[in-house]
Design an enzyme around this catalytic site. Structure first.
Site, PDB file in Angstrom:
ATOM      1  N   ARG A   1       0.844  -1.198   0.000  1.00 41.80           N
ATOM      2  CA  ARG A   1       0.000   0.000   0.000  1.00 41.80           C
ATOM      3  C   ARG A   1       0.877   1.246   0.000  1.00 41.80           C
ATOM      4  O   ARG A   1       1.840   1.335   0.765  1.00 41.80           O
ATOM      5  CB  ARG A   1      -0.902   0.002   1.232  1.00 41.80           C
ATOM      6  CG  ARG A   1      -1.845  -1.187   1.251  1.00 41.80           C
ATOM      7  CD  ARG A   1      -2.818  -1.115   2.414  1.00 41.80           C
ATOM      8  NE  ARG A   1      -3.667   0.048   2.244  1.00 41.80           N
ATOM      9  CZ  ARG A   1      -4.078   0.818   3.243  1.00 41.80           C
ATOM     10  NH1 ARG A   1      -3.728   0.555   4.484  1.00 41.80           N
ATOM     11  NH2 ARG A   1      -4.850   1.857   3.012  1.00 41.80           N
ATOM     12  N   SER A   2       0.516   2.207  -0.802  1.00 42.04           N
ATOM     13  CA  SER A   2       1.275   3.451  -0.898  1.00 42.04           C
ATOM     14  C   SER A   2       1.370   4.147   0.459  1.00 42.04           C
ATOM     15  O   SER A   2       2.423   4.672   0.823  1.00 42.04           O
ATOM     16  CB  SER A   2       0.619   4.377  -1.923  1.00 42.04           C
ATOM     17  OG  SER A   2       1.280   5.610  -1.969  1.00 42.04           O
TER      18      SER A   2
ATOM     19  N   ALA B   1       4.082   2.422   2.337  1.00 33.55           N
ATOM     20  CA  ALA B   1       5.390   2.669   1.716  1.00 33.55           C
ATOM     21  C   ALA B   1       5.900   4.062   2.080  1.00 33.55           C
ATOM     22  O   ALA B   1       7.104   4.253   2.273  1.00 33.55           O
ATOM     23  CB  ALA B   1       5.288   2.515   0.206  1.00 33.55           C
ATOM     24  N   ARG B   2       5.010   5.015   2.225  1.00 35.36           N
ATOM     25  CA  ARG B   2       5.408   6.386   2.564  1.00 35.36           C
ATOM     26  C   ARG B   2       5.938   6.493   3.983  1.00 35.36           C
ATOM     27  O   ARG B   2       6.520   7.509   4.360  1.00 35.36           O
ATOM     28  CB  ARG B   2       4.227   7.337   2.362  1.00 35.36           C
ATOM     29  CG  ARG B   2       3.832   7.457   0.905  1.00 35.36           C
ATOM     30  CD  ARG B   2       2.520   8.168   0.731  1.00 35.36           C
ATOM     31  NE  ARG B   2       1.998   7.927  -0.600  1.00 35.36           N
ATOM     32  CZ  ARG B   2       1.485   8.859  -1.372  1.00 35.36           C
ATOM     33  NH1 ARG B   2       1.432  10.109  -0.960  1.00 35.36           N
ATOM     34  NH2 ARG B   2       1.031   8.539  -2.559  1.00 35.36           N
TER      35      ARG B   2
ATOM     36  N   LEU C   1       4.570 -12.530   3.325  1.00 34.27           N
ATOM     37  CA  LEU C   1       4.986 -11.154   3.112  1.00 34.27           C
ATOM     38  C   LEU C   1       6.423 -11.018   3.604  1.00 34.27           C
ATOM     39  O   LEU C   1       6.762 -11.544   4.663  1.00 34.27           O
ATOM     40  CB  LEU C   1       4.067 -10.208   3.899  1.00 34.27           C
ATOM     41  CG  LEU C   1       2.565 -10.411   3.669  1.00 34.27           C
ATOM     42  CD1 LEU C   1       1.759  -9.666   4.719  1.00 34.27           C
ATOM     43  CD2 LEU C   1       2.181  -9.975   2.272  1.00 34.27           C
ATOM     44  N   GLU C   2       7.255 -10.349   2.838  1.00 33.86           N
ATOM     45  CA  GLU C   2       8.639 -10.101   3.239  1.00 33.86           C
ATOM     46  C   GLU C   2       8.732  -8.626   3.615  1.00 33.86           C
ATOM     47  O   GLU C   2       8.930  -7.770   2.764  1.00 33.86           O
ATOM     48  CB  GLU C   2       9.598 -10.435   2.095  1.00 33.86           C
ATOM     49  CG  GLU C   2       9.523 -11.875   1.647  1.00 33.86           C
ATOM     50  CD  GLU C   2       9.107 -11.999   0.191  1.00 33.86           C
ATOM     51  OE1 GLU C   2       8.938 -10.976  -0.491  1.00 33.86           O
ATOM     52  OE2 GLU C   2       8.946 -13.139  -0.254  1.00 33.86           O
TER      53      GLU C   2
ATOM     54  N   LYS D   1       8.105 -25.858  -3.188  1.00 34.03           N
ATOM     55  CA  LYS D   1       8.619 -25.780  -1.816  1.00 34.03           C
ATOM     56  C   LYS D   1       7.620 -25.207  -0.821  1.00 34.03           C
ATOM     57  O   LYS D   1       7.739 -25.454   0.375  1.00 34.03           O
ATOM     58  CB  LYS D   1       9.882 -24.913  -1.782  1.00 34.03           C
ATOM     59  CG  LYS D   1      11.011 -25.460  -2.614  1.00 34.03           C
ATOM     60  CD  LYS D   1      12.249 -24.591  -2.502  1.00 34.03           C
ATOM     61  CE  LYS D   1      12.059 -23.266  -3.172  1.00 34.03           C
ATOM     62  NZ  LYS D   1      13.311 -22.509  -3.285  1.00 34.03           N
TER      63      LYS D   1
ATOM     64  N   GLN E   1       1.037 -23.481   1.816  1.00 33.66           N
ATOM     65  CA  GLN E   1       1.561 -22.848   3.033  1.00 33.66           C
ATOM     66  C   GLN E   1       0.451 -22.080   3.736  1.00 33.66           C
ATOM     67  O   GLN E   1      -0.365 -21.421   3.111  1.00 33.66           O
ATOM     68  CB  GLN E   1       2.767 -21.977   2.733  1.00 33.66           C
ATOM     69  CG  GLN E   1       2.479 -20.589   2.260  1.00 33.66           C
ATOM     70  CD  GLN E   1       3.739 -19.821   1.908  1.00 33.66           C
ATOM     71  OE1 GLN E   1       4.860 -20.224   2.170  1.00 33.66           O
ATOM     72  NE2 GLN E   1       3.553 -18.685   1.282  1.00 33.66           N
TER      73      GLN E   1
END
Length: 193
Positions: free
Chosen positions: A110-111, A114-115, A137-138, A178, A182
């Protein structure tokens, strides 16, 4: 060409695309579906390893990963996970996603997050045709302040793109998949390459 909101709804209605729990209509926007943060996380332990030789013998890579990655952390309801500046953590979406063999998915952060310096995926944002499971999620905090992340918060958006035909080797049918099915914040399995 990516699916628009009407097409996403139609694919969900006929269960060609499955997102569970199904998102309410207000979380399907233009060309994306909002996803929320689950309650499972994994971080790097404090360790003294100078490096991990990713091209080394598989048993050494596996042992090194075991030394540096934490066990899965499951947050109780109402608690926050704090991601400090410069830290990497794995997490998982609340939603589970099942893609048909003729559809590829894309995860975007999401912007607004990110901000603040939060990267939701470091590089891996493609969801392969035939995928089934939660999306790992990384997270990386490139900002200056710790960020409190709470399960259930909006964390990203998925978009979907039809393929020219069904994949001959969809993800969940591959023997070398792999991360098949998950459901948690699964650590790297690079030693399985």
């Amino acid at each position: 060409m990516r699916l628009c909101d009407r097409d996403i709804e139609a694919w969900l209605d006929c269960e060609k695309l499955v997102i569970s729990p199904r998102p309410p209509i207000e979380r399907i926007n233009g060309a994306t579906v909002d996803v929320r943060l689950g309650n499972q996380f994994r971080v790097f332990r404090g360790h003294t390893a100078a490096f991990i030789d990713l091209s080394g013998p598989k048993d050494e890579v596996s042992a090194a990963l075991d030394r540096v990655m934490s066990d899965e952390i499951v947050l109780p309801e109402g608690e926050a996970f704090f991601l400090h500046p410069g830290e990497l953590a794995l997490a998982v979406t609340l939603e589970s996603v099942t893609l048909p063999n003729d559809l590829v998915g894309w995860l975007d952060g999401r912007s607004s997050l990110a901000r603040l310096g939060l990267m939701v995926h470091v590089t891996a944002h493609r969801i392969d045709p035939g995928w089934q499971g939660r999306i790992v999620l990384e997270f990386y905090n490139s900002g200056k302040l710790p960020l409190a992340l709470r399960p259930g918060m909006l964390i990203g958006a998925l978009s979907f793109e039809p393929l020219s035909g069904p994949a001959a080797r969809p993800y969940n049918s591959r023997q070398d998949a792999k991360y098949r099915d998950q459901q948690g914040a699964v650590a790297s399995r690079i030693d399985k390459d």
